[in-house]
Design an enzyme around this catalytic site. Structure first.
Site, mmCIF file in Angstrom:
data_model
loop_
_atom_site.group_PDB
_atom_site.id
_atom_site.type_symbol
_atom_site.label_atom_id
_atom_site.label_comp_id
_atom_site.label_asym_id
_atom_site.label_seq_id
_atom_site.Cartn_x
_atom_site.Cartn_y
_atom_site.Cartn_z
ATOM 1 N N CYS A 8 8.662 -6.627 -6.049
ATOM 2 C CA CYS A 8 8.237 -6.215 -7.280
ATOM 3 C C CYS A 8 6.681 -6.276 -7.097
ATOM 4 O O CYS A 8 6.132 -6.658 -6.279
ATOM 5 C CB CYS A 8 8.992 -7.119 -8.437
ATOM 6 S SG CYS A 8 8.477 -8.977 -8.235
ATOM 7 N N CYS A 16 7.845 -1.521 -9.082
ATOM 8 C CA CYS A 16 6.690 -1.437 -8.425
ATOM 9 C C CYS A 16 6.178 -0.044 -8.230
ATOM 10 O O CYS A 16 5.322 0.377 -7.386
ATOM 11 C CB CYS A 16 6.542 -2.199 -7.215
ATOM 12 S SG CYS A 16 7.729 -1.889 -5.820
ATOM 13 N N CYS A 35 5.494 1.124 -3.128
ATOM 14 C CA CYS A 35 6.301 0.736 -1.869
ATOM 15 C C CYS A 35 6.434 1.754 -0.612
ATOM 16 O O CYS A 35 6.798 2.879 -1.273
ATOM 17 C CB CYS A 35 7.740 0.059 -2.312
ATOM 18 S SG CYS A 35 8.659 -0.268 -0.975
#
Length: 135
Positions: A14, A88, A92
């Site tokens: 996150c 997120c 990522c």
């Protein structure tokens, strides 16, 4: 020749690695024990784990006080078999051959324990389903 069992690695990601991902990691470690390697990280890690997250996990008998937010690295994603993202977005890194899941959960940042409990409970249910899918 004996067959060795692969121990899956799960990475929870996150933004701040201070709430959702820490609670998910705490639950997975609690429920799966050493059957799964558990990692967590954040794209912009906070200075400390959210105190409300620590408090509501303690209510479940899970101590995450020793956890510290960590910066997401490419090597952590490469090491993982399953990457669970929680808000997120595109921060990522993507590596082919990994199992990716995006868990849409409210951010517990700045909320009190009463507001964080429903988020915790949703994470617990998702972690239990994740464990079932790994076996």
């Amino acid at each position: 020749m004996t067959e060795t069992t692969h121990r899956p690695t799960v990475l929870f990601v996150c933004v701040h690695n201070a709430g959702r991902s820490q609670m998910a990691a705490g639950y997975l470690e609690h429920f799966a024990g050493d059957q799964v390697e558990v990692l967590s990280a954040g794209s912009q890690p906070a200075d400390q784990v959210n105190p409300a997250a620590v408090a509501v996990m303690a209510e479940e008998g899970i101590d995450i006080t020793a956890s510290t937010p960590k910066l997401l690295t490419d090597s952590a994603v490469e090491r993982a078999d399953v990457v669970i993202t929680m808000g997120c977005g595109d921060e990522c890194p993507f590596f082919p051959g990994k199992r990716y899941e995006d868990w849409v959960l409210e951010d517990p940042a700045g909320r009190d324990a009463a507001a964080v409990r429903p988020i915790r409970d949703e994470i617990r249910a998702r972690v239990q389903a994740l464990i079932d899918s790994l076996s």
